[in-house]
Enzyme design. Structure first.
Site, mmCIF file in Angstrom:
data_model
loop_
_atom_site.group_PDB
_atom_site.id
_atom_site.type_symbol
_atom_site.label_atom_id
_atom_site.label_comp_id
_atom_site.label_asym_id
_atom_site.label_seq_id
_atom_site.Cartn_x
_atom_site.Cartn_y
_atom_site.Cartn_z
ATOM 1 N N LYS A 161 0.800 -1.087 0.006
ATOM 2 C CA LYS A 161 -0.005 0.021 -0.035
ATOM 3 C C LYS A 161 0.956 1.398 0.044
ATOM 4 C CE LYS A 161 -4.524 1.015 0.061
ATOM 5 N NZ LYS A 161 -5.517 0.193 -0.497
HETATM 6 P P1 NAD Z 1 -13.344 7.580 -2.955
HETATM 7 O O1 NAD Z 1 -12.101 8.798 -2.199
HETATM 8 O O2 NAD Z 1 -13.690 7.506 -4.178
HETATM 9 O O3 NAD Z 1 -14.673 7.906 -1.679
HETATM 10 C C1 NAD Z 1 -14.736 8.002 -0.276
HETATM 11 C C2 NAD Z 1 -16.109 8.355 0.137
HETATM 12 O O4 NAD Z 1 -15.967 8.357 1.435
HETATM 13 C C3 NAD Z 1 -16.273 9.775 -0.494
HETATM 14 O O5 NAD Z 1 -17.717 9.889 -0.756
HETATM 15 C C4 NAD Z 1 -16.067 10.422 0.970
HETATM 16 O O6 NAD Z 1 -17.052 11.800 0.960
HETATM 17 C C5 NAD Z 1 -16.685 9.420 1.925
HETATM 18 N N1 NAD Z 1 -16.254 9.672 3.218
HETATM 19 C C6 NAD Z 1 -15.153 10.142 3.672
HETATM 20 N N2 NAD Z 1 -15.143 10.371 5.106
HETATM 21 C C7 NAD Z 1 -16.294 10.088 5.509
HETATM 22 C C8 NAD Z 1 -17.098 10.014 6.559
HETATM 23 N N3 NAD Z 1 -16.569 10.410 7.803
HETATM 24 N N4 NAD Z 1 -18.410 9.679 6.726
HETATM 25 C C9 NAD Z 1 -19.260 9.477 5.384
HETATM 26 N N5 NAD Z 1 -18.475 9.370 4.366
HETATM 27 C C10 NAD Z 1 -17.064 9.704 4.199
HETATM 28 O O7 NAD Z 1 -12.683 6.344 -2.311
HETATM 29 P P2 NAD Z 1 -12.869 4.826 -2.759
HETATM 30 O O8 NAD Z 1 -12.030 4.447 -3.796
HETATM 31 O O9 NAD Z 1 -14.312 4.718 -2.892
HETATM 32 O O10 NAD Z 1 -12.575 4.103 -1.426
HETATM 33 C C11 NAD Z 1 -13.475 3.916 -0.305
HETATM 34 C C12 NAD Z 1 -13.269 2.704 0.715
HETATM 35 O O11 NAD Z 1 -13.201 1.670 -0.230
HETATM 36 C C13 NAD Z 1 -11.826 2.884 1.124
HETATM 37 O O12 NAD Z 1 -11.784 2.476 2.632
HETATM 38 C C14 NAD Z 1 -10.856 2.064 0.238
HETATM 39 O O13 NAD Z 1 -9.905 1.844 0.997
HETATM 40 C C15 NAD Z 1 -11.847 1.060 0.022
HETATM 41 N N6 NAD Z 1 -11.404 0.237 -1.421
HETATM 42 C C16 NAD Z 1 -11.405 0.988 -2.488
HETATM 43 C C17 NAD Z 1 -11.182 0.396 -3.673
HETATM 44 C C18 NAD Z 1 -11.060 1.050 -4.700
HETATM 45 O O14 NAD Z 1 -10.729 0.160 -5.754
HETATM 46 N N7 NAD Z 1 -11.297 2.203 -5.008
HETATM 47 C C19 NAD Z 1 -10.667 -1.190 -3.533
HETATM 48 C C20 NAD Z 1 -10.680 -1.739 -2.314
HETATM 49 C C21 NAD Z 1 -11.220 -1.230 -1.215
#
Ligand code: NAD
Length: 470
Positions: A161
């Site tokens: 990561k």
């Molecule tokens: P992103 O940045 O596109 O979206 C994150 C979302 O979470 C946004 O809508 C943001 O406003 C919201 N958020 C942040 N703080 C918050 C809070 N306190 N309350 C409510 N909402 C809140 O990120 P993403 O890529 O969608 O990733 C989201 C999660 O999924 C993370 O934990 C990431 O590690 C995990 N993840 C992502 C991927 C990927 O392919 N993008 C893969 C596996 C896991």
């Protein structure tokens, strides 16, 4: 497979707009007391005095959560202390200075991290997060999680990561580009298609991946397989943008019958409405499910009769704050979201958001973890006591890394698969992963999370010992 929404409709727009837009923006003020770097017992500080506002994330670090579950599995698998010690620490942890002159004319110094946890099963693989709260503890935890995740879905990678403690929402696109390129200049020697392959995570997107690929190419020659999650125009894979959300829905549909639920009649709540949340919501809606609540970092909305996930995704994509959505939904307090009655609750934001202080307020039958480490061990216990089925992060959100793997395979062959082919292959891997973990949970009579860790750890231990590493 019944996943009717494809990226088809959005592909052209998205390819152009992803290239033009900054990444979706994690906002400030989201976290209350955020994940610390201390190493105390689980949930020690999730308890608040009455005067203090309830926290939206627990003060237990991501690392403590991952370490807790590793320990539980290590004991069940009877790993000896010396072997467990190898997996408890990372193979390599690098912290670099990322100094960039911003529009105010001053040098700003950010910290960049790349942690490679374990590479016994293949090249290191894991996302890069741009968020002001990124620190070594968080990156270390997420790297370890990737080691188990790639093993659980059985794709030939290790775990890594990366991240930078930068708020992308506060930077102009040219400044963000400078940060991304400077970071690559500092870590390029650790990376490469056969060494370590970054991907997007919170605060990074296809455009950031394009800059990283280009910078790597300047140093090493054009190498599309050096990062995944790239734009379609730069050898990205069809289906990658939607992959994590699609995988969440695929495992939700495998899990639903276990609790006698038909997804077509289900209600769900989405916490976080970025890449993962918005895709999962639209795909669930396509299957007939009804979204009754949603939140992002700025606010939350609810409507027991349903919120149109596609319209909300469009509203957010156009830059509108989620809470200003003028569909038929009322604004609610962010901490009230977890208490909404629903069949499926999907955390898709940051770590530690379901904790000892809010888990007993939850009124769902199943949690499918789109986010990484959203649930603390104390919350897990409370929810298990309430008979809530939890499909853990290490399985539920693996769709992203699976399609990253497909992108890498396509890049190495300079050959492109159709979106249907990608989605179909993804479904096969996610279903197999679910079945293997569910079987282990039944055999051991445990919840799915410890079973998933066991499956993953066992595979990594076997690879490491066959290679002669341990
Ligand atoms: P992103 O940045 O596109 O979206 C994150 C979302 O979470 C946004 O809508 C943001 O406003 C919201 N958020 C942040 N703080 C918050 C809070 N306190 N309350 C409510 N909402 C809140 O990120 P993403 O890529 O969608 O990733 C989201 C999660 O999924 C993370 O934990 C990431 O590690 C995990 N993840 C992502 C991927 C990927 O392919 N993008 C893969 C596996 C896991």
């Amino acid at each position: 497979m019944g996943d009717e929404v494809t990226e088809e409709a959005q592909r052209e727009e998205a390819a152009e707009e992803e290239a033009a837009d900054g990444p979706s923006v994690p906002q400030e003020g989201d976290a209350g007391p955020h994940s610390g770097t201390g190493h105390g017992p689980p949930d020690k500080s999730a308890r608040q005095t009455e005067e203090e506002p309830a926290p939206r994330r627990a003060e237990i670090s991501n690392y403590e959560i991952v370490e807790h579950w590793f320990q539980v599995a290590a004991e069940r698998l009877e790993l000896t202390d010396d072997v467990a010690a190898v997996f408890r620490s990372s193979y390599r942890e690098v912290q670099v200075q990322v100094p960039v002159r911003l529009g105010d004319g001053k040098m700003h110094v950010f910290s960049g991290y790349r942690v490679q946890h374990n590479g016994a099963r293949g090249p290191y693989k894991g996302g890069i997060r741009f968020h002001p709260e990124v620190d070594l503890d968080e990156v270390r935890a997420l790297a370890e999680l990737m080691t188990w995740k790639t093993a659980i879905v059985n794709i030939p990678y290790g775990g890594a990561k990366g991240g930078i403690n930068v708020d992308p929402g506060k930077l102009e696109p040219s400044e963000l580009e400078a940060v991304a390129r400077c970071f690559m200049d500092k870590i390029d020697k650790l990376l490469g298609p056969q060494r370590d392959i970054p991907a997007p995570d919170v605060g990074t997107n296809a455009q950031v991946m394009a800059w990283l690929m280009d910078e790597y190419g300047k140093l090493h020659g054009h190498t599309p397989a050096c990062v995944t999650g790239k734009p379609i125009a730069l050898e990205g894979s069809f289906g990658r943008e939607a992959a994590t959300g699609r995988g969440v829905v695929q495992v939700a549909s495998e899990a639903a019958p276990e609790i006698g639920l038909d997804l077509a009649d289900a209600t769900f709540v989405m916490q976080g409405f970025g890449n993962v949340g918005a895709w999962a919501a639209r795909l669930l809606q396509e299957r007939g499910a009804t979204m009754v609540g949603a939140a992002d970092a700025d606010g939350a909305i609810a409507n027991e009769n349903g919120i149109d996930a596609a319209a909300l995704a469009e509203h957010v994509r156009e830059g509108g704050p989620l809470a200003d959505f003028d569909g038929d939904a009322e604004a609610i307090g962010p901490d009230d979201l977890v208490g909404l009655e629903c069949d499926v609750f999907i955390p898709a934001a940051l770590g530690g958001m379901i904790h000892g202080d809010n888990a007993d307020r939850m009124r769902c039958r199943m949690i499918v973890e789109g986010a990484n480490t959203p649930t603390t061990p104390t919350a897990d216990e409370i929810l298990n006591d309430k008979d809530v089925l939890i499909v853990p992060d290490v399985l539920a959100n693996a769709g992203g890394v699976v399609v990253s793997y497909f992108e890498w395979v396509q890049n190495l062959q300079h050959f492109r698969w159709s979106e249907d082919e990608v989605n179909e292959k993804l479904g096969r891997i996610m279903r197999r992963g679910f079945q293997e973990v569910a079987e282990r949970a039944k055999e051991n009579d445990t919840p799915m999370r410890p079973a998933a860790y066991e499956v993953g750890i066992e595979r990594v231990v076997e690879a490491a010992s066959t290679r002669g590493y341990i």
